[in-house]
Design an enzyme around this catalytic site. Structure first.
Site, PDB file in Angstrom:
ATOM      1  N   ASP A  67       0.835  -1.200   0.000  1.00 59.97           N
ATOM      2  CA  ASP A  67       0.000   0.000   0.000  1.00 59.97           C
ATOM      3  C   ASP A  67       0.869   1.250   0.000  1.00 59.97           C
ATOM      4  O   ASP A  67       1.460   1.606   1.011  1.00 59.97           O
ATOM      5  CB  ASP A  67      -0.900  -0.028   1.231  1.00 59.97           C
TER       6      ASP A  67
ATOM      7  N   ASP B  24      -1.656   6.834  -6.236  1.00 62.27           N
ATOM      8  CA  ASP B  24      -1.935   5.747  -5.305  1.00 62.27           C
ATOM      9  C   ASP B  24      -2.110   4.428  -6.030  1.00 62.27           C
ATOM     10  O   ASP B  24      -3.051   4.255  -6.796  1.00 62.27           O
ATOM     11  CB  ASP B  24      -3.199   6.097  -4.522  1.00 62.27           C
TER      12      ASP B  24
END
EC number: 3.4.23.-
Length: 453
Positions: free
Chosen positions: A91, A304
């Protein structure tokens, strides 16, 4: 996924069992040492191939938010002494790495790390400098539990969360003899937007710019990824330098840093400056002020890998939606259902028959370009629309525009998701505080690295 997100629909699995170590000028295999990554002069990189797995979407509980996430990147490695096999979501929007911890009588509890079986496990007391100072970027401040251990609680916008104690443990990386002692969260409570899928993932590997992230603790100067979006060769993650002679020159955009904490600005996210949006090369009439973070920090733009689609603040989304709708008039048929909003954020959808898809109708769509300072991401063809699983109207499938409205998520930010990063080499240069972008064919790049078919 930035720190408020947790993706669950399409799973991209990184297989660490097939480590490749390559030099900057060739794709030949060689021995690998993680210690070499502490210096930018290293001539070696670690390449991990991606695998894909489709996860059903009909298990999401009704008490969760309408928005849920679609893609995770996971890596399989071993932790502790003796080593226990675990898998962790990669992540780029989160800081603290964590494992699902469970003290079990089973010799190898599935998808759980058992700290009682590891002689190298060391919990962090709440009086330690790590707990008192290095957790300051957490959305929820670390606290002291009844055993005087450092307690962390992480929460996400889709109502998923995890909580437990900070600890130090040995992480093993492939065949490397240079194992690393890392700070992580040993989480006893994990609640996600899909309980069935939650049980398949042991934890999360935080990759943002925070001091406790995996990338910061390991001292990597750079890392890159390339996602092809195909099942045959989904792509790869590369840790280390990417100065390959065959790689297309990258266009760099600077990472934005602020010194003063602001309520809506994530200071450890990979934040860039969005300067405009083009449709077929023409800039939309969007005021520059809307694209710049305001005095509260709202309006930052984050790159992201853990969020699938791209989300824009309301006024910008409305402008792009209107323009795209006009440009596709006469090409596509709008799906007319005022009550349907895909994933709670995407309200522009179309009915398209399989025959029209096979005829190449998607290639007639206008190109949408995200313009940054010094670089662009151009999205064209198939990535502009996403087929909604299990939804048909007659013989037509429903496809939705892959840009969503941040306002519908209650989020004051722009997020550039990985769906719009397909066949792009994305380099995170931590030493020079910048992100490099270049259009490439990820399968061809994988072959050059020795991992493609």
């Amino acid at each position: 996924m930035f720190s408020r997100f947790h993706a669950l629909f399409l799973l991209l699995v990184l297989s660490v069992r097939t480590y490749k170590c390559v030099s900057s000028s060739s794709s030949s295999s060689s021995s690998f040492s993680f210690s070499s990554f502490s210096s930018s002069s290293s001539s070696q990189t670690l390449v991990l191939p991606l695998k894909t797995r489709i996860t059903p979407t009909d298990h999401r509980p009704t008490d969760k938010l309408h928005f849920h996430h679609n893609v995770t990147l996971t890596v399989t490695l071993t932790v502790g002494t003796p080593p226990q096999n675990i898998s962790m979501v990669i992540d780029t929007g989160s800081e603290l790495s964590w494992l699902r911890c469970n003290r079990s009588s089973n010799p190898n509890p599935v998808n759980n790390f058992d700290p009682t079986r590891s002689s190298s496990y060391s919990p962090i007391p709440c009086s330690s400098p790590t707990c008192r100072t290095r957790t300051r970027d957490f959305l929820i401040p670390a606290s002291c539990d009844s055993d005087k251990l450092c307690h962390a609680t992480l929460s996400y916008a889709d109502a998923s969360s995890s909580e437990g104690n900070l600890a130090a443990e040995i992480f093993h990386f492939g065949n490397s003899t240079n194992d690393s002692n890392l700070i992580f969260g040993c989480m006893g409570s994990v609640s996600g937007s899909d309980p069935e899928e939650d049980t398949k993932t042991t934890g999360l590997l935080g990759m943002n710019r925070g001091s406790l992230s995996f990338i910061s603790q390991m001292g990597f100067p750079k890392f890159s990824y390339c996602i092809s979006g195909t099942d045959d060769f989904p792509g790869f993650l590369l840790l280390g330098d990417s100065n390959f002679t065959w790689l297309t020159p990258l266009n760099y955009t600077p990472l934005i840093r602020i010194s003063t904490p602001l309520p809506y600005f994530d200071r450890v996210a990979y934040t860039v400056q969005l300067t405009g949006i083009k449709v077929n090369g023409k800039l939309l009439p969007i005021p520059k002020s809307v694209l710049v973070p305001d005095h509260t920090g709202a309006g930052q733009t984050m790159v992201d890998s853990g969020t699938q689609f791209t989300f824009l603040l309301g006024p910008v989304y409305t402008a792009l939606r209107s323009h795209f709708l006009n440009r596709t008039n006469g090409i596509l048929t709008v799906y007319e259902d005022p009550d349907f909003v895909f994933q709670g954020t995407m309200d522009l959808c179309y009915r398209i028959s399989p025959v029209r898809i096979r005829s190449g109708i998607l290639h007639r769509l206008p190109t949408v370009s995200l313009v940054f300072e010094g670089a662009e991401i151009a999205v064209s063809g198939q990535p502009l629309l996403y087929r909604v699983p299990h939804l048909t109207v007659g013989n037509d499938s429903v496809y939705c525009f892959t840009f969503g409205n941040s306002d519908l998520m209650g989020m004051e930010a722009y997020v550039i998701g990985h769906h719009h990063q397909q066949n792009m080499w994305i380099e995170f240069d931590l030493q020079r505080s910048r992100i490099g972008l270049a259009p490439v064919e990820c399968d061809v790049s994988g072959q050059r690295l020795g991992i493609g078919s």
